[in-house]
Design an enzyme around this catalytic site. Structure first.
Site, PDB file in Angstrom:
ATOM      1  CB  SER A 146      -0.968   0.357   1.408  1.00 27.62           C
ATOM      2  OG  SER A 146      -0.258  -0.300   2.272  1.00 27.62           O
ATOM      3  CG  HIS A 197      -2.250  -0.106  -3.331  1.00 29.17           C
ATOM      4  ND1 HIS A 197      -2.049   1.651  -2.976  1.00 29.17           N
ATOM      5  CD2 HIS A 197      -2.824  -0.908  -2.702  1.00 29.17           C
ATOM      6  CE1 HIS A 197      -3.158   0.828  -1.999  1.00 29.17           C
ATOM      7  NE2 HIS A 197      -3.076   0.049  -1.421  1.00 29.17           N
ATOM      8  CD  GLU A 257      -2.806   4.068  -6.021  1.00 25.56           C
ATOM      9  OE1 GLU A 257      -2.188   3.196  -5.065  1.00 25.56           O
ATOM     10  OE2 GLU A 257      -2.080   4.865  -5.824  1.00 25.56           O
ATOM     11  CG  ASN A 286      -2.739   4.027   1.187  1.00 24.25           C
ATOM     12  OD1 ASN A 286      -3.655   4.885   1.759  1.00 24.25           O
ATOM     13  ND2 ASN A 286      -2.229   3.321   0.737  1.00 24.25           N
TER      14      ASN A 286
HETATM   15  N1  CAA Z   1     -15.853  -8.499   1.448  1.00 22.89           N
HETATM   16  C1  CAA Z   1     -17.405  -8.694   0.216  1.00 22.89           C
HETATM   17  N2  CAA Z   1     -18.013  -8.154   0.033  1.00 22.89           N
HETATM   18  C2  CAA Z   1     -18.398  -6.795   1.398  1.00 22.89           C
HETATM   19  C3  CAA Z   1     -17.511  -6.370   2.260  1.00 22.89           C
HETATM   20  C4  CAA Z   1     -16.197  -7.198   2.245  1.00 22.89           C
HETATM   21  N3  CAA Z   1     -15.963  -7.715   3.990  1.00 22.89           N
HETATM   22  N4  CAA Z   1     -18.102  -5.315   2.591  1.00 22.89           N
HETATM   23  C5  CAA Z   1     -19.029  -5.416   2.240  1.00 22.89           C
HETATM   24  N5  CAA Z   1     -19.656  -6.072   0.740  1.00 22.89           N
HETATM   25  C6  CAA Z   1     -20.341  -5.544   0.051  1.00 22.89           C
HETATM   26  C7  CAA Z   1     -22.160  -6.178   1.075  1.00 22.89           C
HETATM   27  O1  CAA Z   1     -22.076  -7.821   0.941  1.00 22.89           O
HETATM   28  C8  CAA Z   1     -22.843  -5.750  -0.039  1.00 22.89           C
HETATM   29  O2  CAA Z   1     -23.190  -6.431  -1.180  1.00 22.89           O
HETATM   30  P1  CAA Z   1     -24.690  -5.790  -2.142  1.00 22.89           P
HETATM   31  O3  CAA Z   1     -24.616  -5.107  -2.158  1.00 22.89           O
HETATM   32  O4  CAA Z   1     -24.125  -6.550  -3.807  1.00 22.89           O
HETATM   33  O5  CAA Z   1     -25.001  -7.079  -1.054  1.00 22.89           O
HETATM   34  C9  CAA Z   1     -22.401  -4.229  -0.174  1.00 22.89           C
HETATM   35  O6  CAA Z   1     -20.680  -4.844   0.392  1.00 22.89           O
HETATM   36  C10 CAA Z   1     -22.582  -3.040   0.497  1.00 22.89           C
HETATM   37  O7  CAA Z   1     -21.974  -4.138   1.624  1.00 22.89           O
HETATM   38  P2  CAA Z   1     -23.441  -2.916   2.893  1.00 22.89           P
HETATM   39  O8  CAA Z   1     -24.269  -2.746   2.127  1.00 22.89           O
HETATM   40  O9  CAA Z   1     -23.086  -3.933   4.384  1.00 22.89           O
HETATM   41  O10 CAA Z   1     -22.619  -2.143   3.663  1.00 22.89           O
HETATM   42  P3  CAA Z   1     -22.093  -0.584   2.813  1.00 22.89           P
HETATM   43  O11 CAA Z   1     -22.550   0.117   1.740  1.00 22.89           O
HETATM   44  O12 CAA Z   1     -21.231   0.133   4.080  1.00 22.89           O
HETATM   45  O13 CAA Z   1     -21.216  -0.701   2.663  1.00 22.89           O
HETATM   46  C11 CAA Z   1     -18.053  -0.885   2.074  1.00 22.89           C
HETATM   47  C12 CAA Z   1     -19.310  -1.472   2.748  1.00 22.89           C
HETATM   48  C13 CAA Z   1     -18.141  -1.052   1.151  1.00 22.89           C
HETATM   49  C14 CAA Z   1     -17.368  -0.902   2.822  1.00 22.89           C
HETATM   50  C15 CAA Z   1     -18.432   0.942   2.917  1.00 22.89           C
HETATM   51  O14 CAA Z   1     -18.828   0.997   3.732  1.00 22.89           O
HETATM   52  C16 CAA Z   1     -17.002   1.211   1.588  1.00 22.89           C
HETATM   53  O15 CAA Z   1     -17.171   1.533   0.789  1.00 22.89           O
HETATM   54  N6  CAA Z   1     -16.465   1.908   2.878  1.00 22.89           N
HETATM   55  C17 CAA Z   1     -15.331   2.598   2.283  1.00 22.89           C
HETATM   56  C18 CAA Z   1     -14.294   1.883   2.318  1.00 22.89           C
HETATM   57  C19 CAA Z   1     -12.755   1.624   2.296  1.00 22.89           C
HETATM   58  O16 CAA Z   1     -12.522   3.201   1.997  1.00 22.89           O
HETATM   59  N7  CAA Z   1     -12.050   1.136   1.036  1.00 22.89           N
HETATM   60  C20 CAA Z   1     -11.033   1.772   1.074  1.00 22.89           C
HETATM   61  C21 CAA Z   1      -9.799   1.553   2.543  1.00 22.89           C
HETATM   62  S1  CAA Z   1      -7.860   1.894   2.063  1.00 22.89           S
HETATM   63  C22 CAA Z   1      -7.626   0.698   0.899  1.00 22.89           C
HETATM   64  O17 CAA Z   1      -8.055  -0.381   0.964  1.00 22.89           O
HETATM   65  C23 CAA Z   1      -5.909   0.508   0.528  1.00 22.89           C
HETATM   66  C24 CAA Z   1      -4.876   0.631   1.575  1.00 22.89           C
HETATM   67  O18 CAA Z   1      -3.994   0.902   1.190  1.00 22.89           O
HETATM   68  C25 CAA Z   1      -4.844   1.513   3.119  1.00 22.89           C
END
Ligand code: CAA
Length: 283
Positions: A119, A140, A152, A190
């Site tokens: 990352s 990434h 990425e 990041n």
């Molecule tokens: N694995 C698989 N599918 C998942 C999941 C997981 N861990 N978490 C949620 N989902 C799926 C759900 O099953 C649901 O699918 P459907 O609608 O198709 O049934 C969909 O995602 C939406 O989930 P929820 O309704 O339960 O919850 P939500 O609408 O709040 O979404 C979320 C959850 C997608 C995690 C959303 O909150 C989100 O986008 N959060 C931000 C995530 C983010 O910013 N990620 C980047 C992090 S930084 C990174 O990864 C890089 C790094 O280097 C640090």
């Protein structure tokens, strides 16, 4: 050479998600970790995700079984011998990554591409641990991998154009959107996300508002799906600290200094969702 067999090194949150999306796209996948129990935990998560897709009518039960049958568990890096592409998703630690890449370089066939899901660590430095820096690249993925569209793609200093092209094609084939970036600390994602999270932690540390208020402002005011403190817990506070340290060291600029509260939580073992406690408590 066309990539058909992919090995994913690391079966945690990111590695299992990467293995899932690759198997769903039809690739033959080897999912590797140090212990069988880690691989089995990763396979359990994949199974659960696919079952949810079956329940929602997006996949048939047969398709689910087919996808699972394309994933072979592994606890030996020797299995890289059969891979056309290795995607490393082990812990964020340069010593471990360079050791793994040195071994993969010896074991994987000459044509194989070695990608890292790091990352923020420099791709060029990871590539220098191998004798094939032109075939080393950053891939990434974002968490949760099955949901997030972005990959990425980071070119190291020596990454060959045809390797970049192949990885871009694979990224599209697995249903993701590739975005090309150059090799600088934190890349793009990041470099922008972590200082925002770090600033949210400073805002809490300085008593400007409660954690709930900070998250609510960013959720409702900026339309972010999660507030920054919830997101930090979701990513892992140890990972957030590590990335801030990488930015701080890489740029030598005090604007990237990690908030003392972040350090304190990590020292306490409050690592976020995965440890049951971070800014919030998880049952
Ligand atoms: N694995 C698989 N599918 C998942 C999941 C997981 N861990 N978490 C949620 N989902 C799926 C759900 O099953 C649901 O699918 P459907 O609608 O198709 O049934 C969909 O995602 C939406 O989930 P929820 O309704 O339960 O919850 P939500 O609408 O709040 O979404 C979320 C959850 C997608 C995690 C959303 O909150 C989100 O986008 N959060 C931000 C995530 C983010 O910013 N990620 C980047 C992090 S930084 C990174 O990864 C890089 C790094 O280097 C640090």
């Amino acid at each position: 050479m066309k990539v058909e067999k992919i090995m994913v090194v690391g079966a945690g949150q990111m590695g299992s998600g990467i293995a899932q999306v690759c198997a769903q796209a039809g690739y033959t996948v080897t999912l590797n970790d140090l212990k069988l129990e880690f691989v089995e935990r990763g396979l359990g998560v994949i199974n659960k995700n696919l079952s949810r897709n079956v329940e929602k009518g997006r996949l048939s039960a047969d398709e689910k079984e087919e996808i699972l049958s394309r994933i072979t568990p592994s606890t030996s890096l020797q299995d890289a011998q059969a891979a056309d592409l290795v995607i490393e998703a082990a812990v964020e630690n340069m010593d471990i990554k360079t050791k793994v890449f040195g071994q993969l370089d010896e074991l994987a066939p000459e044509h194989a591409i070695l990608a890292t899901n790091t990352s923020s660590l420099p791709i060029t430095e990871i590539a220098a641990a191998t004798n094939r820096p032109e075939k080393v690249i950053g891939m990434h993925f974002m968490n949760p991998v099955p949901v997030m569209k972005l990959v990425e793609i980071i070119r190291g200093l020596a990454t060959a154009d045809e390797v970049y092209q192949e990885i871009e094609d694979i990224t599209k084939r697995i249903g993701k959107v590739p975005v090309e970036v150059n090799d600088f600390p934190g890349f793009v994602s990041n470099r922008i996300l972590m200082p925002m999270i770090n600033e949210a932690i400073y805002t809490l540390y300085e008593g400007v508002a409660t954690k709930e208020a900070i998250d609510e402002v960013m959720k409702l005011g900026m339309n972010h799906p999660m507030g920054p403190l919830t997101l930090a817990d979701f990513i892992g506070l140890d990972t957030c600290l590590y990335i801030m340290e990488t930015l701080h060291e890489g740029f030598g600029d005090t604007k990237y200094r990690p908030c003392p509260l972040l350090r304190k939580y990590v020292k306490a073992g409050w690592l976020g969702k995965k440890s049951g406690r971070g800014f919030y408590v998880y049952e």
